[in-house]
Design a protein around this motif. Sequence first.
Motif, PDB file in Angstrom:
ATOM      1  N   PRO A   1       0.826  -1.207   0.000  1.00  0.00           N
ATOM      2  CA  PRO A   1       0.000   0.000   0.000  1.00  0.00           C
ATOM      3  C   PRO A   1       0.857   1.252   0.000  1.00  0.00           C
ATOM      4  CG  PRO A   1       0.038  -0.999   2.178  1.00  0.00           C
ATOM      5  CD  PRO A   1       0.710  -1.965   1.251  1.00  0.00           C
ATOM      6  N   ASN A   2       0.394   2.275  -0.702  1.00  0.00           N
ATOM      7  CA  ASN A   2       1.100   3.550  -0.627  1.00  0.00           C
ATOM      8  C   ASN A   2       0.851   4.168   0.754  1.00  0.00           C
ATOM      9  OD1 ASN A   2      -1.036   5.763  -0.704  1.00  0.00           O
ATOM     10  ND2 ASN A   2      -1.606   4.644  -2.575  1.00  0.00           N
ATOM     11  N   PRO A   3       1.709   5.093   1.197  1.00  0.00           N
ATOM     12  CA  PRO A   3       1.605   5.603   2.559  1.00  0.00           C
ATOM     13  C   PRO A   3       0.580   6.707   2.763  1.00  0.00           C
ATOM     14  CG  PRO A   3       3.518   6.564   1.500  1.00  0.00           C
ATOM     15  CD  PRO A   3       2.940   5.581   0.520  1.00  0.00           C
ATOM     16  N   TYR A   4      -0.240   7.006   1.741  1.00  0.00           N
ATOM     17  CA  TYR A   4      -1.125   8.161   1.824  1.00  0.00           C
ATOM     18  C   TYR A   4      -2.594   7.814   2.035  1.00  0.00           C
ATOM     19  CZ  TYR A   4       3.037  10.492   0.103  1.00  0.00           C
ATOM     20  OH  TYR A   4       4.325  10.958  -0.037  1.00  0.00           O
ATOM     21  N   SER A   5      -3.003   6.578   1.767  1.00  0.00           N
ATOM     22  CA  SER A   5      -4.387   6.211   2.081  1.00  0.00           C
ATOM     23  C   SER A   5      -4.530   6.114   3.600  1.00  0.00           C
ATOM     24  CB  SER A   5      -4.767   4.883   1.415  1.00  0.00           C
ATOM     25  OG  SER A   5      -3.905   3.838   1.841  1.00  0.00           O
ATOM     26  N   THR A   6      -5.743   6.293   4.071  1.00  0.00           N
ATOM     27  CA  THR A   6      -5.999   6.223   5.513  1.00  0.00           C
ATOM     28  C   THR A   6      -5.776   4.797   5.999  1.00  0.00           C
ATOM     29  OG1 THR A   6      -7.614   8.011   5.322  1.00  0.00           O
ATOM     30  CG2 THR A   6      -7.757   6.601   7.287  1.00  0.00           C
ATOM     31  N   PRO A   7      -4.953   4.591   7.031  1.00  0.00           N
ATOM     32  CA  PRO A   7      -4.661   3.215   7.468  1.00  0.00           C
ATOM     33  C   PRO A   7      -5.900   2.369   7.736  1.00  0.00           C
ATOM     34  CG  PRO A   7      -3.130   4.723   8.509  1.00  0.00           C
ATOM     35  CD  PRO A   7      -4.126   5.579   7.765  1.00  0.00           C
ATOM     36  N   ASP A   8      -6.915   2.943   8.403  1.00  0.00           N
ATOM     37  CA  ASP A   8      -8.128   2.181   8.697  1.00  0.00           C
ATOM     38  C   ASP A   8      -8.955   1.877   7.457  1.00  0.00           C
ATOM     39  OD1 ASP A   8      -7.526   2.206  11.368  1.00  0.00           O
ATOM     40  OD2 ASP A   8      -9.001   3.732  11.925  1.00  0.00           O
TER      41      ASP A   8
END
Length: 255
Positions: A141-148
């Motif tokens: 996953p890229n680091p910019y989507s919301t973790p939840d």
Amino acid sequence: MDNGKPSNATHLAAPSYRLAALDQDFLLGDSMRGVRFQLEYAKAEESLRIWGVRSTIVVFGSARVRENGPGRHPYWYGEARAFGAIASQRGGALTENGGVRDNVIATGGGPGIMEAANRGASDVGAPSIGFNITLPHEQEPNPYSTPDLTFRFHYFAMRKMHLAMRANALVVFPGGFGTLDELFEILTLRQTGKAPPLPIVLFDKAYWQSVIKFDALLEHGMVSAEDRKLVHFAENAEDTWATLVENGLLVPAPQ
């Protein structure tokens, strides 16, 4: 033996004695494929409801595009990022309207255009979704989507269902086989009436007209004039937002 009784250790260790919900061999077997499919639906659905995500704007595009890549890559990346910010600010992703968020940016969760759109949402403090897929060459996953709101799927079909089922709009940046697959999935749902009306915008008309001869499909009678109207084009982030709104994007009224 204990008091003349044989030991039950073999029974306790037998796979058949495991609780079904804790038996990974059983859960990953052929007979449980339908259950695994249902689990992939339910897990993402629960998180999306907790976050109040009522609708999304889906952004597709190549994972190979880089912020500092060759040719038009930097432009595509920059405009996808700008669009992610614009859509999040104006579409309702930042507004908890009774616990409901609208037009939340949703991508495939990977690098390239997906990263750029998620990054734009992150730039303005908005949540965004990453629907990742398990691949032979693992996609992280890229680091910019919301973790939840960052999910991982095994089944492409369930991933596509989640991408489509809340979509208020679709924006497609330049891409390859995967992007084309996702684009035509939504176009077919729209053509057949399986999806509600939603605007579809292709970014960079010159690119898309060089790749797909939409007018040729019409000329050969393979699609109708109404089918052809399902596709719109835009050249920058602001133009993309305006085209979505002009073609029916549902935007909640300001609170």
